[in-house]
Design an enzyme around this catalytic site. Structure first.
Site: not given
Ligand code: ATP
Length: 337
Positions: A29, A90, A121, A144, A146, A148, A190, A231
């Protein structure tokens, strides 16, 4: 200031530095402050005398060999802009070993020594696999809205997002007050209630629902009755609450208690906008810290700010554990709502 920087720059013995070629990506994101992060990491790497590339649209850029050379000019006039000028995505292909092999082949082909990835993450799960499967040096930075992630007090983008949400809720409060209405405002996060909790306390909400605590609708109803009819009553609902989203909770209030609730979902408005000064400074500090980590040979870690220190957290910890809500803010909410 500029002069001082230049003088410092000239004193640096670039011949003694080991030359590197790095790529910076933003992934997952988007978050306000990602541009400030790219700018800082790029300029810190240039300061080391390194070659710097940006990968477009996160891991998609690595897979599709979509790289752009970065220099001072390419990162000028970006610090105040929301979003990410490199783009983000993504990437479904990166979940597969073949996708990651393609990305690694492109990095090797271009002689890239290290990847700096700003994201959440999911991004760090991907980065860890790239390192484990293909030996690529990876350094992450928390980007991010979030908030988190363990290993940092705040993530890049969080401060802007809470300020945007607070401004919107202040406006809703004006109309709620005038009409004596109940509003439930849904904010992002989330599975993490950090945004809802901070914004709820900052906006003087009467009710805050987050996934980390049990939501008791009968108690909310009793609270409304204590305030009296006609209220103003503001509820801030974090995504992921066990009672459902704001629309579902409002429907339950109507069905079970006959209480009319208006619902506003702030949605992606929380992701956009010019980053706050706090986010720009955090992003700038972490951009420089990420380059220092690469220079010092660190890999498979996330740089984060804890207190006033920069700390390195193994990537696996960042996605193995969820950051709990700060106990202090829960206590405040308990007393003040
Ligand atoms: P946000 O917290 O803002 O959503 P994020 O980094 O957690 O950010 P994700 O869409 O979960 O966002 O992950 C970003 C990208 O990282 C994914 O689109 C994918 O390409 C890669 N990714 C996530 N999880 C995995 C995994 N288990 N194995 C390989 N690649 C991954």
């Amino acid at each position: 200031m500029r002069k001082l920087f230049r003088r410092g720059h000239l004193q640096t013995n670039t011949a003694a530095m080991s030359s590197k070629r790095i790529v910076i990506i933003t992934s997952g994101g988007d978050a306000p402050g990602m541009n400030a992060f790219i700018r800082a990491a790029c300029r810190a790497a240039l300061h080391e005398g390194w070659d710097v590339y940006g990968g477009r649209r996160g891991y998609e850029g690595l897979i599709n060999d979509d790289f752009v050379p970065l220099d001072r000019a390419a990162t000028a006039n970006r610090i105040a802009r929301g979003g990410t000028f490199l783009g983000t995505a993504r990437s479904m292909e990166f979940f597969k070993p073949e996708g990651r092999a393609k990305a690694a082949a492109n990095l090797h082909k271009r002689g890239i020594d290290a990847l700096i990835a700003c994201g959440g993450d999911g991004t760090f799960r991907g980065a860890e696999l790239l390192q484990a499967e293909h030996g690529i040096q990876v350094v992450g930075a928390p980007g991010t809205i979030d908030n988190d992630l363990v290993g940092c007090d705040y993530t890049i983008g969080y401060d802007t997002a809470v300020n945007t949400a607070a401004e919107a809720i202040d406006r809703i409060r004006d109309t709620a007050e005038s009409h004596g209405r109940t509003f439930f405002v849904e904010v992002m996060g989330r599975h993490a209630g950090s945004i809802a909790m901070d914004v709820g306390v900052a906006c003087g909400a009467e009710f805050i629902a987050v996934p980390e605590t049990v939501t008791n609708l009968a108690e909310v109803c009793a609270h409304m009755h204590r305030k009296g009819p006609q209220k103003r009553f503001i509820g801030v609902i974090g995504e992921g609450d066990e009672e459902g989203d704001a629309t579902m909770i409002a429907a339950k209030m109507k069905e079970t208690y006959g209480i009319e609730v208006k619902v506003t979902i702030l949605g992606h408005i929380q992701r956009g906008g010019s980053p706050t000064v706090r986010d720009r400074i955090l992003a700038s500090r972490l951009g420089v810290a990420a380059v220092e980590a690469v220079r010092n040979g660190a890999s498979n870690i996330m740089v984060g700010e804890v207190g006033s220190s920069i700390v390195h957290t193994p990537l696996a910890e960042t996605f193995g554990t969820h950051k709990p809500i700060r106990p202090g803010i829960l206590q405040l909410a308990e007393i003040l709502t």
